[in-house]
Enzyme design. Structure first.
Site, mmCIF file in Angstrom:
data_model
loop_
_atom_site.group_PDB
_atom_site.id
_atom_site.type_symbol
_atom_site.label_atom_id
_atom_site.label_comp_id
_atom_site.label_asym_id
_atom_site.label_seq_id
_atom_site.Cartn_x
_atom_site.Cartn_y
_atom_site.Cartn_z
ATOM 1 N N HIS A 174 15.133 7.485 -42.008
ATOM 2 C CA HIS A 174 14.041 7.697 -41.036
ATOM 3 C C HIS A 174 12.986 6.582 -41.133
ATOM 4 O O HIS A 174 11.831 6.841 -41.492
ATOM 5 C CB HIS A 174 13.386 9.078 -41.243
ATOM 6 C CG HIS A 174 12.682 9.564 -40.002
ATOM 7 N ND1 HIS A 174 12.539 10.900 -39.699
ATOM 8 C CD2 HIS A 174 12.066 8.903 -38.985
ATOM 9 C CE1 HIS A 174 11.871 11.031 -38.560
ATOM 10 N NE2 HIS A 174 11.567 9.827 -38.116
ATOM 11 N N ARG A 224 15.450 13.003 -33.664
ATOM 12 C CA ARG A 224 15.294 13.983 -34.735
ATOM 13 C C ARG A 224 16.680 14.512 -35.055
ATOM 14 O O ARG A 224 17.510 14.705 -34.150
ATOM 15 C CB ARG A 224 14.396 15.155 -34.302
ATOM 16 C CG ARG A 224 12.923 14.838 -34.225
ATOM 17 C CD ARG A 224 12.308 14.590 -35.612
ATOM 18 N NE ARG A 224 10.876 14.368 -35.548
ATOM 19 C CZ ARG A 224 10.288 13.156 -35.438
ATOM 20 N NH1 ARG A 224 11.035 12.066 -35.388
ATOM 21 N NH2 ARG A 224 8.973 13.054 -35.401
ATOM 22 N N SER A 274 9.786 3.451 -37.436
ATOM 23 C CA SER A 274 8.499 2.773 -37.222
ATOM 24 C C SER A 274 8.043 1.978 -38.444
ATOM 25 O O SER A 274 6.897 1.519 -38.495
ATOM 26 C CB SER A 274 7.427 3.811 -36.863
ATOM 27 O OG SER A 274 7.225 4.709 -37.948
ATOM 28 N N GLU A 301 15.867 16.213 -44.119
ATOM 29 C CA GLU A 301 15.421 14.910 -44.613
ATOM 30 C C GLU A 301 14.596 15.157 -45.866
ATOM 31 O O GLU A 301 13.707 15.987 -45.817
ATOM 32 C CB GLU A 301 14.574 14.197 -43.566
ATOM 33 C CG GLU A 301 15.399 13.782 -42.361
ATOM 34 C CD GLU A 301 14.630 12.978 -41.316
ATOM 35 O OE1 GLU A 301 13.448 12.668 -41.551
ATOM 36 O OE2 GLU A 301 15.209 12.665 -40.282
HETATM 37 C C1 GLV Z 1 8.842 9.175 -36.054
HETATM 38 O O1 GLV Z 1 9.888 9.732 -36.079
HETATM 39 C C2 GLV Z 1 7.688 9.630 -35.358
HETATM 40 O O2 GLV Z 1 7.735 10.720 -34.766
HETATM 41 O O3 GLV Z 1 6.674 8.931 -35.386
#
Ligand code: GLV
Length: 328
Positions: free
Chosen positions: A293, A245, A296, A274
Site C-alpha cells: 500500500h 482497496r 502515495s 493489511e
Molecule cells: C490511500 O490509499 C489513500 O486513501 O490515501
C-alpha cells in the site's frame, strides 16, 4: 484577561514534518500525538480521543461508533491523511455534525505513477525475473523464457474513472494502448473524451480488457465487485491491477483465478487485511505481485498530504472553510 481555552487535537501517528509544523504553530490548539511510526494501540487511541475537539488520523485507523462515543461531544473535526474514507463511519459522523477533511488531488500523480509501475512490473514479470537473476535461474538467453504481456495495441479497462483513474489512463496512453474502457456509477463523457474511453458494463469490461485496473473507492456498492464471476469472464491472458482497496476484490476468488491460470497475473498495492500475513496463499504465487500500500508514498506527496490534513483540521476547528472538505 480571560484564560484562552485551547482546543484539544489528537494525532494518531508521527506525520511528515510540514503537517507537524503547521499543527505546532497553532496557538489555539493543544496537540497530542502518538509519537511513533507504529500503529497506535486501541487503548491509547481511546485515551487520546477522550474529550478531543479534533482528530488527525490515518487510513488504518478505524473510526467507528464506539470510538466516536469515546471521543464525546467535543469532537468537531476529523481529518484523515488519505483520499479514501472507507475507514470512517460516515453515517455516524454526519449524524453528529462532525466535519471531515481528506487529501484528494495532492496524491493523484504519485498514485497513478505507482499504478503504472505496478502494472508494468506485473505484466513484464519484473520481480520474478529479478529473482531468477539472483538464484541462478538465468542460464542463457532463451526465446521462450520470461515472456509477459505488453501494453502496445492493448485494451485497458478502468474500474472507476475518477481523478486517479484518469491520471492512470493519461500515463498509459503513450504506451500505445489502443482502446480504453471504463465502468463506474455513471458515464463521465467529459473526462472520458481525453482517452476516447467507452463506458461499458462490468461484464463487457472483463471480457474485452487485456488489462483491468481498479481505481474506484471502496463503498458498499464496490465491496467484493471483482469476484469469481468477474474473473471467469476475463481473458486468460489478462492482467489485473488493484490500487484502490483490498475489499473491492474477493481475494479468495482472485487466488483461485491466479492459481488455476484463469487469468495471467495480478498486481496488488492493496490487500485484505493489511498488512497481508506473510503466510498468505497469494504470496506463494509467482504471477501475483504485491506491494505494501505505497500508492502515495513519495516524500513530497506525503509531506503535502500532511500539510493539507493539518490545514483541514485547523480550518475545521476554527469554523472556516476547509481546503478539502468531504461533502457528507
Ligand atoms: C490511500 O490509499 C489513500 O486513501 O490515501
Amino acid at each position: 484577561m480571560r484564560p484562552v481555552r485551547l482546543m484539544k487535537v489528537f494525532v494518531t501517528r508521527r506525520i511528515p514534518p510540514e503537517g507537524r509544523a503547521a499543527l505546532a504553530r497553532a496557538a489555539d490548539c493543544e496537540v497530542e500525538e502518538w509519537d511513533s511510526d507504529e500503529p497506535i494501540p486501541d487503548k491509547e487511541l481511546e485515551r487520546g480521543m477522550t474529550g478531543a475537539h479534533g482528530l488527525l488520523c490515518l487510513l488504518s485507523d478505524r473510526v467507528d461508533k464506539r470510538l466516536l462515543d469515546t471521543a464525546g461531544a467535543n469532537l468537531k473535526v476529523i481529518s484523515t491523511l488519505s483520499v479514501g474514507v472507507d475507514h470512517l463511519a460516515l453515517d455516524e459522523i454526519k449524524k453528529r455534525g462532525i466535519r471531515v477533511g481528506y487529501t484528494p488531488d495532492v496524491l493523484t500523480d504519485a498514485t497513478a505513477e505507482l499504478a503504472v509501475s505496478l502494472l508494468l512490473s506485473t505484466c513484464r514479470r519484473l520481480p520474478e525475473a529479478i529473482e531468477e537473476v539472483k538464484n541462478g535461474g538465468w542460464t542463457s538467453w532463451n526465446p521462450m523464457w520470461m515472456c509477459g504481456y505488453g501494453l502496445s495495441q492493448s485494451t485497458v479497462g478502468i474500474i472507476g474513472l475518477g481523478r486517479i483513474g484518469q491520471a492512470i489512463a493519461r500515463r498509459l496512453k503513450p504506451f500505445g494502448v489502443q482502446r480504453f474502457l471504463y465502468t463506474g456509477r455513471q458515464p463521465r463523457p467529459q473526462e472520458a473524451a481525453e482517452f476516447q474511453a467507452e463506458f461499458v458494463s462490468m461484464p463487457q469490461l472483463a471480457v474485452e480488457s487485456d488489462f483491468v485496473v481498479v481505481s474506484c473507492s471502496l463503498t458498499p456498492a464496490t465491496k467484493g465487485l471483482c469476484n469469481k464471476d468477474f474473473f471467469q469472464q476475463m481473458k486468460t491472458t489478462a492482467v489485473f491491477v488493484n490500487i484502490s482497496r483490498g475489499d473491492v476484490v474477493n481475494q479468495d476468488d482472485l487466488y483461485q483465478a491466479l492459481a488455476s491460470g484463469r487469468i495471467a497475473a495480478a498486481g496488488l498495492d492493496v490487500t485484505t487485511p493489511e498488512p497481508l500475513p506473510t503466510d498468505h496463499p497469494l504470496l506463494t504465487l509467482k504471477n501475483c505481485v504485491i506491494l505494501p500500500h505505497i500508492g502515495s508514498a513519495t516524500h513530497r506527496t506525503r509531506n503535502t498530504m500532511s500539510l493539507l490534513a493539518a490545514n483541514n483540521l485547523l480550518a475545521g476547528l476554527r469554523g472556516e472553510p476547509m481546503p478539502s472538505e468531504l461533502k457528507l
